[in-house]
Design a protein around this motif. Structure first.
Motif, mmCIF file in Angstrom:
data_model
loop_
_atom_site.group_PDB
_atom_site.id
_atom_site.type_symbol
_atom_site.label_atom_id
_atom_site.label_comp_id
_atom_site.label_asym_id
_atom_site.label_seq_id
_atom_site.Cartn_x
_atom_site.Cartn_y
_atom_site.Cartn_z
ATOM 1 N N GLU A 15 0.842 -1.127 -0.119
ATOM 2 C CA GLU A 15 0.001 0.042 0.173
ATOM 3 C C GLU A 15 0.902 1.264 0.093
ATOM 4 O OE1 GLU A 15 -2.559 0.266 3.419
ATOM 5 O OE2 GLU A 15 -2.498 -1.822 3.653
ATOM 6 N N LYS A 39 0.754 4.111 -8.593
ATOM 7 C CA LYS A 39 -0.452 3.741 -9.195
ATOM 8 C C LYS A 39 -0.571 2.237 -9.571
ATOM 9 C CE LYS A 39 -1.534 8.405 -9.918
ATOM 10 N NZ LYS A 39 -1.912 8.482 -8.642
ATOM 11 N N GLY A 52 -7.804 5.870 -5.696
ATOM 12 C CA GLY A 52 -8.592 6.871 -6.216
ATOM 13 C C GLY A 52 -7.755 8.167 -5.818
ATOM 14 N N PRO A 53 -8.129 9.289 -6.241
ATOM 15 C CA PRO A 53 -7.636 10.410 -5.628
ATOM 16 C C PRO A 53 -7.912 10.841 -4.452
ATOM 17 C CG PRO A 53 -9.728 10.908 -7.135
ATOM 18 C CD PRO A 53 -9.134 9.601 -7.186
ATOM 19 N N LEU A 54 -9.189 10.226 -3.667
ATOM 20 C CA LEU A 54 -9.418 10.571 -2.321
ATOM 21 C C LEU A 54 -9.881 9.080 -1.831
ATOM 22 C CD1 LEU A 54 -11.688 13.628 -2.718
ATOM 23 C CD2 LEU A 54 -9.603 13.777 -1.898
ATOM 24 N N PRO A 55 -9.849 8.774 -0.670
ATOM 25 C CA PRO A 55 -8.711 8.817 0.256
ATOM 26 C C PRO A 55 -7.637 7.754 -0.505
ATOM 27 C CG PRO A 55 -10.287 7.686 1.064
ATOM 28 C CD PRO A 55 -10.832 8.161 -0.041
ATOM 29 N N ASP A 56 -6.350 8.144 -0.248
ATOM 30 C CA ASP A 56 -5.331 7.378 -1.080
ATOM 31 C C ASP A 56 -4.808 6.029 -0.298
ATOM 32 O OD1 ASP A 56 -3.859 8.644 0.810
ATOM 33 O OD2 ASP A 56 -2.395 9.548 -0.708
ATOM 34 N N VAL A 57 -5.704 5.535 0.627
ATOM 35 C CA VAL A 57 -5.509 4.136 1.458
ATOM 36 C C VAL A 57 -5.731 3.154 0.629
ATOM 37 C CG1 VAL A 57 -5.768 5.292 3.787
ATOM 38 C CG2 VAL A 57 -7.638 4.285 2.620
ATOM 39 N N PHE A 58 -6.158 3.211 -0.687
ATOM 40 C CA PHE A 58 -6.507 1.847 -1.251
ATOM 41 C C PHE A 58 -5.620 1.827 -2.581
ATOM 42 C CE2 PHE A 58 -10.769 2.839 0.781
ATOM 43 C CZ PHE A 58 -10.846 1.888 1.393
ATOM 44 N N GLU B 37 -7.605 12.476 -12.713
ATOM 45 C CA GLU B 37 -7.073 13.024 -11.465
ATOM 46 C C GLU B 37 -6.532 14.407 -11.025
ATOM 47 O OE1 GLU B 37 -4.303 10.658 -8.385
ATOM 48 O OE2 GLU B 37 -5.582 9.387 -9.715
ATOM 49 N N LEU B 225 -17.041 9.151 -7.054
ATOM 50 C CA LEU B 225 -16.336 8.509 -6.131
ATOM 51 C C LEU B 225 -17.347 7.680 -5.293
ATOM 52 C CD1 LEU B 225 -13.168 8.440 -5.197
ATOM 53 C CD2 LEU B 225 -13.744 10.040 -3.560
ATOM 54 N N TYR B 281 -12.687 11.951 5.517
ATOM 55 C CA TYR B 281 -12.456 10.708 4.621
ATOM 56 C C TYR B 281 -10.955 10.874 4.053
ATOM 57 C CZ TYR B 281 -14.977 13.757 1.799
ATOM 58 O OH TYR B 281 -15.353 14.845 1.305
ATOM 59 N N ILE B 282 -10.373 11.998 4.589
ATOM 60 C CA ILE B 282 -9.026 11.846 3.625
ATOM 61 C C ILE B 282 -7.925 11.980 4.672
ATOM 62 C CG2 ILE B 282 -7.504 13.717 2.263
ATOM 63 C CD1 ILE B 282 -10.148 14.772 1.221
ATOM 64 N N ARG B 289 -4.463 4.358 9.019
ATOM 65 C CA ARG B 289 -3.738 3.519 8.099
ATOM 66 C C ARG B 289 -2.248 3.215 8.759
ATOM 67 N NH1 ARG B 289 -4.266 -0.826 7.766
ATOM 68 N NH2 ARG B 289 -3.549 -1.853 6.000
#
Lengths: 103, 330
Positions: A15, A39, A52-58, B37, B225, B281-282, B289
């Motif tokens: 990740e 990416k 994705g652009p938000l949130p970048d935890v995935f 993006e 999204l 959520y950001i 995490r």
């Protein structure tokens, strides 16, 4: 054919948020360099992972380093502990490089 | 009194909410519509800059008063306390473990900038004024909840010898305070404060007039999204979805009580309710995490992004507005 040298190529898909930690570990273990592919998306035991652009935890990144065998072994040992709670794939393969002193 | 129903309809028929709906639909139907993006990142930076600057410029003209400092204190306390309430509610409503509950709680104590911006847009649309200092309140509310959430997570590691989760590491602090959006938001706020009315005159053609139209485009992107995540509902389950709707109402109620206690005007009170109701959520997902890797990100991101955010945007904003208007309006 020109003289080639046997090295290990270690590839780590992990990740995005863990990337800094992995790089730190790589350098501490003695890797002289690395490449990052950002990416990276795909599917594993945590399902489809696509950032994705938000949130970048995935999102995932792939970190590639070519190292000597002892460094690779040390990295695998550390990686085992780091991967417990994160999505990640680590694998090693044999490669032949042209300039041994660069790795 | 304007009925809540007609306000809700008025909210639904703004371009902002309709574009959000379009994105939601397109995302849920797996349309290939996407904003590049870089464009969506650019738009979100624009919104931070605009909202920060406007807030700073307005505070520059009104000055820092005692009641603003009281409001700031109340905001920080809300952010500290709300995770504990969320943690308790989750225990009553779900079977999640301590770490997952703590991670979700941190999200609900913190705030969503986009929800705030949409609420500010709604106030402008309704012709109700709000104080520039509300932007500062928003920034203040982002972090305390993260510390509370991590403290709650420790409850699960009370057995002796277990490794404790540190309340704040350098890496997490860096992630929070130097995240691009916070730097731009606070930087613009400072520049707005320093340059005041004259600065606003220079910036207005770009940051004021087109603001709502740009927000509509941004919400289209947010809709996409969220729409793409709607499939994740199944993995979250009914009791968590119920929490994702109940918690913002509880938060808004606490925000309302705080606003009442410190004597806020209706526009400011509505924004404080929105801040207390919204979930991050950001910034918080990234912080969780790093700090609580055992917590499942699919749960907390889905809850705050796919349940609470659309709820606040569509139902919450007109609801909180009408409550604030009824009790605190002139």
């Amino acid at each position: 054919m020109k003289q080639l040298h046997a090295k290990k190529k270690i590839e780590i898909i992990i990740e995005q948020i863990m990337a800094d930690k992995v790089i730190e570990t790589l350098e501490k273990a003695g890797a002289k360099g690395y490449s990052i592919v950002r990416k990276v998306s795909g599917k594993g035991n945590r399902g489809i992972r696509r950032g994705g652009p938000l949130p970048d935890v995935f999102g995932n990144v792939m970190i590639v380093a070519i190292v000597s065998e002892p460094v690779a072994e040390e990295l695998l040992r550390v990686a085992d502990g780091m991967l417990r709670d994160t999505a990640g794939i680590v694998y090693v393969s044999d490669v032949q490089v042209l300039r041994a002193d660069h790795f | 009194m304007d009925s809540i129903f007609s306000l809700a309809i008025a909210n639904l028929l703004t371009p902002m909410v309709l574009f959000f709906g379009l994105g939601l639909l397109a995302g849920a139907l797996r349309s290939d519509l996407t904003l590049p993006e870089a464009v969506s990142k650019g738009i979100s930076l624009y919104l931070m800059l605009a909202i920060g600057f406007k807030g700073g410029a307005e505070l520059g003209s009104s000055g820092l008063t005692g009641s603003i400092l009281t409001a700031m204190f109340a905001a920080v306390m809300l952010s500290f306390v709300m995770p504990a309430i969320a943690f308790f509610l989750l225990r009553m409503m779900t079977r999640l473990g301590t770490v997952d509950r703590a991670a979700i709680s941190a999200h609900y104590g913190s705030i969503s900038v986009v929800t705030f911006v949409a609420a500010a847009g709604f106030l402008t649309y309704e012709g109700v004024a709000y104080g520039g200092f509300m932007v500062a309140l928003m920034a203040l509310m982002e972090t305390p909840a993260i510390v509370s959430g991590l403290a709650l997570a420790r409850l699960g590691h009370s057995e002796p010898g277990a490794q404790k989760t540190p309340l704040m590491t350098r890496k997490v602090a860096h992630e929070i305070f130097l995240s691009g959006s916070i730097v731009l938001l606070m930087g613009s706020f400072a520049i707005g404060w320093i340059t005041g009315h004259d600065g606003m005159e220079i910036m207005a053609p770009v940051i004021d007039d087109p603001f709502k139209a740009v927000l509509a485009v941004f919400l289209l992107d947010m809709g996409l999204l969220v729409g793409r995540r709607i499939g994740d509902f199944a993995s979250v389950g009914a009791s968590l979805i119920a929490f994702g709707i109940l918690m913002p109402i509880v938060g808004a109620f606490l925000g309302f009580l705080s606003a009442l206690a410190i004597g806020m005007e209706s526009g400011d009170a509505m924004l404080l309710m929105v801040l207390a109701a919204s979930a991050s959520y950001i910034v918080v997902p990234a912080a969780m995490r790093l700090s609580l890797p055992q917590a499942n990100p699919a749960i907390y991101v889905t809850l705050s992004l796919a349940v609470t955010f659309p709820f606040n945007l569509v139902v919450g904003i007109p609801l909180y507005f009408s409550i604030a208007q009824t009790f605190l309006g002139n």
